[in-house]
Design a protein around this motif. Structure first.
Motif, PDB file in Angstrom:
ATOM      1  N   LEU A 174     -15.321  12.113  16.303  1.00  0.00           N
ATOM      2  CA  LEU A 174     -14.670  10.881  15.848  1.00  0.00           C
ATOM      3  C   LEU A 174     -15.284   9.716  16.599  1.00  0.00           C
ATOM      4  O   LEU A 174     -15.532   9.802  17.814  1.00  0.00           O
ATOM      5  N   LEU A 175     -15.532   8.624  15.857  1.00  0.00           N
ATOM      6  CA  LEU A 175     -16.095   7.425  16.463  1.00  0.00           C
ATOM      7  C   LEU A 175     -15.188   6.243  16.180  1.00  0.00           C
ATOM      8  O   LEU A 175     -14.534   6.169  15.138  1.00  0.00           O
ATOM      9  N   LEU A 176     -15.134   5.304  17.118  1.00  0.00           N
ATOM     10  CA  LEU A 176     -14.462   4.026  16.889  1.00  0.00           C
ATOM     11  C   LEU A 176     -15.118   2.974  17.755  1.00  0.00           C
ATOM     12  O   LEU A 176     -15.726   3.279  18.784  1.00  0.00           O
ATOM     13  N   ARG A 177     -15.003   1.733  17.308  1.00  0.00           N
ATOM     14  CA  ARG A 177     -15.578   0.612  18.058  1.00  0.00           C
ATOM     15  C   ARG A 177     -14.481  -0.153  18.781  1.00  0.00           C
ATOM     16  O   ARG A 177     -13.420  -0.422  18.216  1.00  0.00           O
ATOM     17  N   VAL A 178     -14.739  -0.508  20.035  1.00  0.00           N
ATOM     18  CA  VAL A 178     -13.877  -1.433  20.770  1.00  0.00           C
ATOM     19  C   VAL A 178     -14.474  -2.827  20.553  1.00  0.00           C
ATOM     20  O   VAL A 178     -15.441  -3.217  21.201  1.00  0.00           O
ATOM     21  N   THR A 179     -13.922  -3.557  19.563  1.00  0.00           N
ATOM     22  CA  THR A 179     -14.534  -4.829  19.175  1.00  0.00           C
ATOM     23  C   THR A 179     -14.256  -5.938  20.167  1.00  0.00           C
ATOM     24  O   THR A 179     -15.043  -6.867  20.300  1.00  0.00           O
ATOM     25  N   ASP A 180     -13.113  -5.877  20.844  1.00  0.00           N
ATOM     26  CA  ASP A 180     -12.807  -6.801  21.943  1.00  0.00           C
ATOM     27  C   ASP A 180     -12.455  -5.977  23.167  1.00  0.00           C
ATOM     28  O   ASP A 180     -11.478  -5.210  23.155  1.00  0.00           O
ATOM     29  N   GLU A 181     -13.254  -6.098  24.216  1.00  0.00           N
ATOM     30  CA  GLU A 181     -12.979  -5.333  25.420  1.00  0.00           C
ATOM     31  C   GLU A 181     -11.593  -5.676  25.962  1.00  0.00           C
ATOM     32  O   GLU A 181     -11.132  -6.815  25.831  1.00  0.00           O
ATOM     33  N   PRO A 182     -10.934  -4.698  26.576  1.00  0.00           N
ATOM     34  CA  PRO A 182      -9.585  -4.959  27.092  1.00  0.00           C
ATOM     35  C   PRO A 182      -9.577  -6.070  28.141  1.00  0.00           C
ATOM     36  O   PRO A 182     -10.486  -6.183  28.959  1.00  0.00           O
ATOM     37  N   VAL A 183      -8.536  -6.865  28.064  1.00  0.00           N
ATOM     38  CA  VAL A 183      -8.252  -7.873  29.083  1.00  0.00           C
ATOM     39  C   VAL A 183      -6.954  -7.461  29.752  1.00  0.00           C
ATOM     40  O   VAL A 183      -5.929  -7.302  29.084  1.00  0.00           O
ATOM     41  N   PHE A 184      -7.001  -7.249  31.053  1.00  0.00           N
ATOM     42  CA  PHE A 184      -5.836  -6.780  31.790  1.00  0.00           C
ATOM     43  C   PHE A 184      -5.282  -7.885  32.681  1.00  0.00           C
ATOM     44  O   PHE A 184      -6.028  -8.683  33.246  1.00  0.00           O
TER      45      PHE A 184
END
Length: 453
Positions: free
Chosen positions: A93-103
């Motif tokens: 399974l593949l998916l894209r993280v289009t906006d990196e997490p902001v913590f």
């Protein structure tokens, strides 16, 4: 009503295999999206959860510009999930993280993290976590760029790949993507897109005579007067000009012999001696194709593509629908990420004005292939010679056969870079039928093509 003026959004619902990526031996690797894996239909098909739902500040899971955006807010958890059956040949399974997490962690007991889980009722589990230096659940040391990656999982560029080749066919898997952390932390956000399965499929054997299926002509320019019963292969053949009248009167003209209209397919058509597979003006031989790739009669009132029986090319037919990626007035900058064909410069990303895709050539090609326009996924930008084959010099404003390409004017990109200028590419002006070169950053129209196989 002619469907060239109708939206094609219903094609998305029938999306199956979006692209063929690899060929090896007697198998091929294809990518199949999860239902609504591109979030083009909002969050349809996905289950969302925010816990507790009354947290302050509220958490949320929403569709945002074609991606799923998670915001944890003051909740402990904000996530979405989908359960799917394992198809035969599933690899990953593949998916894209289009906006990196902001913590926005304040150092509380449960630090914030983005976690990607795949689980099954039989005990299969794959978990990867984005959190610099730790995970949300165990405090273990992260690997790579702030990740604790599950066994075999990779994260390259913006794409997760989670191997699933050990899971039996037919098993039900559940994918969960979630932001987790303390309710005291209210900033964490992330976005994902393009959730799809990597599947290895057997290639159907080709019948020995199948290679002759598009055989019609393998020689000189003149195709003769009697066509075969199938389209010819795309072999770089050229058509005629569309000019059927001589300057100064009927052909031949004694004072000006040897004019264009006296020769070639156009002359045969004018004399009633040119047999065609389809229809079309002068020497052009066009066949209308429906959204599923089936041949239509010449008097059909709605069609999505056109096959040129002379060149062996199938052409996209533009639509009058501003939200459709095939809208005739959309414009795109010239952008080709492949260094083998970019002429020395890839061009400009997202430099046009459009909807339904990124507004550059590469973005449009991806969108139209994802739609499986006319049942196929090998659409591309035409070469200079291919696009010029649509010029009908017997017409003007636009210089194209409008009975088959009713929305056919404007400056239109080819994929041919300018040899003397790596920042420019060739374009065809269909209002006048002229050819010219222009900067790759200029926004222009696009008409995609593929070869008849």
């Amino acid at each position: 009503m002619n469907n060239v003026n109708q939206p094609r959004s219903l094609l998305t619902a029938t999306l199956l295999l979006t692209s063929t990526a690899l060929l090896a031996g007697n198998t091929q690797t294809v990518f199949q999206p999860l239902p609504n894996g591109d979030f083009s239909q909002g969050l349809t098909g996905w289950t969302t959860e925010v816990s507790p739902p009354a947290a302050v500040t509220n958490g949320s899971v929403v569709e945002d510009n074609g991606a799923a955006r998670l915001s944890k807010g003051g909740a402990f958890y904000a996530g979405l999930q989908q359960t799917f059956g394992v198809p035969e040949g599933l690899q990953a399974l593949l998916l894209r993280v289009t906006d990196e997490p902001v913590f926005g962690s304040t150092g509380s007991f449960i630090p914030e993290a983005l976690e990607v889980h795949i689980t099954s009722s039989s005990g299969f589990s794959a978990v990867s976590t984005w959190k610099q230096g730790t995970t949300a659940t165990a405090g273990s040391v992260a690997t790579g760029s702030g990740f604790s990656l599950g066994s075999g999982t990779t994260y390259v560029g913006d794409e997760f790949r989670i191997p699933l080749d050990t899971v039996p066919t037919g098993e039900q898997l559940t994918l969960v993507v979630a932001l987790v952390g303390s309710s005291a932390d209210t900033v964490a956000t992330a976005a994902i897109d393009d959730v799809r399965l990597e599947i290895e499929q057997a290639i159907e054997p080709v019948e020995p005579d199948a290679v002759l299926g598009c055989e019609l002509f393998r020689g000189d320019f003149e195709s003769g007067r009697s066509p075969a019963t199938v389209f010819r292969c795309a072999l770089g053949q050229i058509g005629d000009t569309g000019i059927t009248q001589c300057s100064g009167g009927n052909c031949p003209t004694p004072d000006a012999p040897g004019q264009d209209a006296e020769f070639g397919r156009d002359a045969l058509a004018a004399a009633g001696e040119l047999e065609k597979l389809g229809g079309g003006p002068a020497g052009f031989d066009y066949t209308k194709i429906d959204p599923d790739g089936e041949i239509l009669p010449d008097d059909a009132l709605g069609w999505s593509c056109v096959v040129d029986a002379q060149t062996g090319l199938m052409w996209e037919v533009k639509v009058d629908d501003p939200v459709d990626p095939g809208h005739f007035e959309h414009t795109y900058s010239w952008y080709q990420p492949d260094i083998q064909i970019d002429g020395g410069q890839p061009g400009l990303v997202d430099g046009g004005s459009c909807a339904g895709s990124r507004c550059d050539i590469d973005g449009l090609v991806t969108a139209i292939n994802d739609l499986r326009l006319c049942g196929v996924t090998d659409w591309r930008l035409p070469t200079r010679e291919e696009l010029m084959s649509l010029i009908n010099a017997g017409n003007s404003n636009p210089a194209i056969s409008t009975d088959y390409f009713p929305l056919g004017g404007g400056e239109t990109w080819t994929n041919t870079p300018v040899a003397a200028d790596s920042g420019a590419a060739w374009r065809v002006q269909f209002d006048t039928g002229s050819l010219g070169a222009t900067s790759k950053s200029n926004p222009m129209r696009v008409r995609l093509v593929r070869e008849v196989k």
